[in-house]
Design a protein around this motif. Structure first.
Motif: not given
Length: 300
Positions: A71-88
């Motif tokens: 799940t964490l790997d998918f999250r990080d790859n998706l955020v990178k692909k989208m160019g989105a900002r992630l708050v954890v």
């Protein structure tokens, strides 16, 4: 000849309208991103809502420290692909700061503790709306939700204090310190979600498809084995072919025995399933009001 929308197109249109309405009414919204299929679909809908621009608000993930690595790997790859900002927000930080106590024993999980971390993260980032992937068909407490779900200054939900939503008119007015949870896919079913994922060719974590894994049977629940899981007397680890219908903490997310490795096969399984989607979630089996109790404390 007048073109008629399919039921999936109608659901998509409604959800995109809710997402755009939330962006119009709130000053600092975010998407509650768990890495599960529903939050992934909400994120996909947000991409479509604002294309060709990027999503104009961040994704927020509450990391319990007991997440599946997939799940964490998918999250990080998706955020990178989208160019989105992630708050954890990290539950471990809440434990270290004495904000919550670590549960112990064979039933221990961090599921309830994450409500505190969620509210702290919302307050720290001054989010006034959090868009989530809850659906009304999931659980009876979810069925009481509005599209715009009001939370008081303590982050608590009261089903008796929700605003009426007539003719798709949403009231996002709030007092200082209050916020809203917004649920764009409220009217979707589990089967709708899977059919839409197939239609849109949406990527998902591999956990949703059948794979071989070390598991522990706990009553009627199949749990993925991990050193975080405390075995009870008589329990043992065995390899099984399983997949997950819903994702959360690995200590509470029940799997199902399955051979479905494609979207089409998953859809067939869902279509004939005789158990509710969250029926094998250990956190929902504490009492008849487990979900509603947690929602009143600030849960998703």
């Amino acid at each position: 000849m007048k073109y008629r929308l399919s039921h999936l197109e109608e659901l998509e249109s409604e959800s995109i309208y809710v997402i755009r309405e939330a962006f119009a009414q709130f000053e600092n919204p975010c998407i509650l991103f768990s890495g599960g299929k529903d939050s992934i679909v909400v994120t996909h809908l947000a991409v479509k809502a604002f294309a060709p621009a990027k999503i104009p608000f961040p994704l927020m993930h509450i990391d319990t420290g007991h997440n599946f690595q997939e799940t964490l790997d998918f999250r990080d790859n998706l955020v990178k692909k989208m160019g989105a900002r992630l708050v954890v927000g990290y539950v471990q930080d809440s434990i270290d700061q004495g904000r919550v106590a670590e549960e112990t024993g064979p039933n221990a999980s961090r599921n309830r503790a994450q409500s505190v971390t969620l509210l702290d993260t919302i307050e720290a980032n001054k989010f006034d709306a959090a868009l989530g992937g809850a659906r009304r068909d999931e659980e009876k407490a979810r069925a009481k939700e509005r599209f715009f779900s009001h939370r008081d200054e303590f982050g608590q939900w009261n089903p008796k204090h929700q605003r009426p939503e007539l003719w798709n008119l949403f009231n996002g007015k709030k007092q200082i310190g209050e916020h809203f949870r917004v649920f764009p896919i409220s009217n979707w079913t589990e089967l709708d979600i899977w059919q839409y994922i197939l239609k849109e060719n949406i990527e998902l974590p591999s956990l949703y498809f059948a794979h071989q894994r070390d598991c522990v049977k706990r009553g009627d629940i199949i749990l993925s084995y991990s050193p975080l899981l405390t075995l009870r007397p008589g329990e043992h680890v065995e390899e099984m072919f399983i997949r997950f219908r819903t994702l959360g903490d690995l200590t509470i997310s029940g799997a199902i025995a399955s051979t479905a490795t494609t979207l089409e096969e998953v859809i067939m399984e869902v279509a004939i399933a005789d158990q509710a989607e969250r029926g094998n979630r250990a956190d929902d089996q504490g009492s008849e009001s487990s979900m509603e109790d947690r929602k009143r404390e600030g849960y998703f």
